[in-house]
Design a protein around this motif. Structure first.
Motif, short mmCIF file in Angstrom:
data_model
loop_
_atom_site.label_atom_id
_atom_site.label_comp_id
_atom_site.label_asym_id
_atom_site.label_seq_id
_atom_site.Cartn_x
_atom_site.Cartn_y
_atom_site.Cartn_z
N UNK A 134 0.78 -1.23 0.00
CA UNK A 134 0.00 0.00 0.00
C UNK A 134 0.81 1.28 0.00
N UNK A 135 2.13 1.17 0.10
CA UNK A 135 2.99 2.36 0.00
C UNK A 135 3.18 2.71 -1.48
N UNK A 136 4.24 3.41 -1.82
CA UNK A 136 4.37 3.88 -3.20
C UNK A 136 5.83 4.04 -3.60
N UNK A 137 6.04 4.04 -4.90
CA UNK A 137 7.31 4.49 -5.46
C UNK A 137 7.12 5.99 -5.66
N UNK A 138 7.52 6.76 -4.67
CA UNK A 138 7.14 8.16 -4.58
C UNK A 138 8.12 9.12 -5.25
N UNK A 139 9.24 8.58 -5.70
CA UNK A 139 10.23 9.42 -6.39
C UNK A 139 10.69 8.69 -7.64
N UNK A 140 10.44 9.27 -8.79
CA UNK A 140 10.90 8.69 -10.05
C UNK A 140 11.54 9.81 -10.86
N UNK A 141 12.86 9.83 -10.87
CA UNK A 141 13.61 10.86 -11.59
C UNK A 141 14.05 10.27 -12.93
N UNK A 161 16.77 7.40 -10.91
CA UNK A 161 16.34 6.34 -10.01
C UNK A 161 14.83 6.37 -9.78
N UNK A 162 14.32 5.21 -9.34
CA UNK A 162 12.96 5.10 -8.82
C UNK A 162 13.10 4.70 -7.35
N UNK A 163 12.50 5.50 -6.46
CA UNK A 163 12.66 5.28 -5.02
C UNK A 163 11.31 5.04 -4.38
N UNK A 164 11.25 4.02 -3.51
CA UNK A 164 9.98 3.69 -2.89
C UNK A 164 10.10 3.37 -1.42
N UNK A 165 8.95 3.29 -0.77
CA UNK A 165 8.90 2.99 0.66
C UNK A 165 7.91 3.88 1.37
N UNK A 182 10.85 18.63 -7.16
CA UNK A 182 12.30 18.57 -6.98
C UNK A 182 12.77 17.14 -6.76
N UNK A 183 13.85 16.76 -7.43
CA UNK A 183 14.47 15.44 -7.31
C UNK A 183 13.54 14.31 -7.75
N UNK A 184 12.53 14.66 -8.55
CA UNK A 184 11.66 13.62 -9.08
C UNK A 184 10.55 13.18 -8.15
N UNK A 185 10.27 13.96 -7.11
CA UNK A 185 9.19 13.59 -6.18
C UNK A 185 7.83 13.76 -6.86
#
Length: 303
Positions: free
Chosen positions: A85-92, A96-100, A220-223
């Motif tokens: 139920x969380x997300x990949x909340x940053x995709x630049x 990178x693709x960042x999640x948690x 910013x930073x792909x958020x």
């Protein structure tokens, strides 16, 4: 045989045939197609994560050799359903693709929220390392260790995993040991300047196309202003799922003769199509072939 590596698929283009002059080095497609079964290994189900997103599944193999604590912790997080139920909340784009847990507030049960960074392996013998010959701008030596692109200092035997495309790593703040839950995956070109600055503890086996489908962040930073668009349905350890839900994948052994020949083929490019052969291969440009288990391919072909 079902070849799953993107680089392997490139090798199957019509021009990918070795010439007589270069017969001592076979073309990559031929090496992969003719690699004997004992040059392949099954993906380690006990150390493989299935990251299920709204766009599909990403399969990640972890490296307990290089980062045992991070491997144990993310498996514990997966088993307690932390990422569900969380997300990949940053995709630049190109990065990178960042999640948690972007909020940092979701409760954790038995796992840890932060860990001591595992940047390097203190000692790796030369016998455990399959080198890629030639200079590298970020390390004295590059190569492969049990299916992972890596780097090594032959003077000290210290080794570390490289930030090639598909690298799975732990994000952190300014404090070195602040990471523990927020993972990122390199989705663009290799980001080698990050080597030994964060803990790399896995790589994507399959699902890079899924990651490319995720919504890009405009902040910013792909958020992402609406991170729920990249919802994580669930993260599970492959070994915990019923057999019918597992992907029976095999990875070419990076200490096999077939893979050593593949490195040489990527370096010398024996295919007739090439006019200029650079006689060089970057560690991040030598894709590690992936295939479906032969028994599965046989079942499909019989239908």
């Amino acid at each position: 045989m079902n070849i799953r590596s993107p680089l392997a698929l490139c090798a199957l283009l019509p021009f990918a045939f070795a010439s007589a002059a270069d017969s001592e080095v076979r073309a990559p497609a031929q090496i992969i197609a003719e690699a004997p079964d004992d040059h392949w290994r099954p993906a380690d189900l006990d150390n493989t994560l299935y990251l299920d997103t709204v766009e599909g599944r990403v399969i990640i193999e972890l490296s307990p050799i290089f980062a045992p604590a991070h491997t144990r912790n993310i498996k514990a997080l997966a088993r307690e359903g932390f990422y569900d139920g969380l997300a990949v909340y940053r995709v630049a784009e190109g990065f990178v693709a960042q999640g948690g847990d972007q909020s940092g507030e979701k409760p954790i049960e038995g796992a840890k929220r932060s860990l001591a960074a595992e940047l390097t392996l203190a000692e790796l013998s030369p016998e455990a390392f399959t080198p890629v010959a030639g200079p590298d701008g970020y390390a004295p030596q590059t190569g492969f260790v049990q299916g992972f692109p890596a780097a090594r200092d032959p003077d000290t035997d210290e080794a570390w995993l490289a930030h090639c495309q598909g690298a799975f790593a732990m994000a952190r703040g300014a404090e070195l040991n602040s990471g523990g839950t927020e993972f990122y995956i390199v989705i663009g070109q290799a980001q080698r300047y990050l080597d030994r600055n964060t803990t790399v503890f896995g790589r994507v086996l399959e699902g890079m196309t899924t990651l490319q489908k995720l919504s890009r962040g405009e902040g910013p930073m792909g958020m992402l202003p609406q991170p729920e668009r990249n919802r994580i349905e669930r993260v599970r350890v492959a070994a915990d799922l019923p057999e019918k839900e597992r992907a029976p994948l095999q990875v070419m052994k990076t200490d096999s003769d077939s893979f050593r020949e593949l490195i040489a083929a990527r370096r010398h490019r024996p295919e007739d199509w090439f006019v200029y052969r650079p006689d060089y291969a970057d560690v991040c440009a030598v894709g590690i072939p992936l295939r479906a288990a032969p028994e599965l391919s046989a079942q499909v072909s019989d239908k």
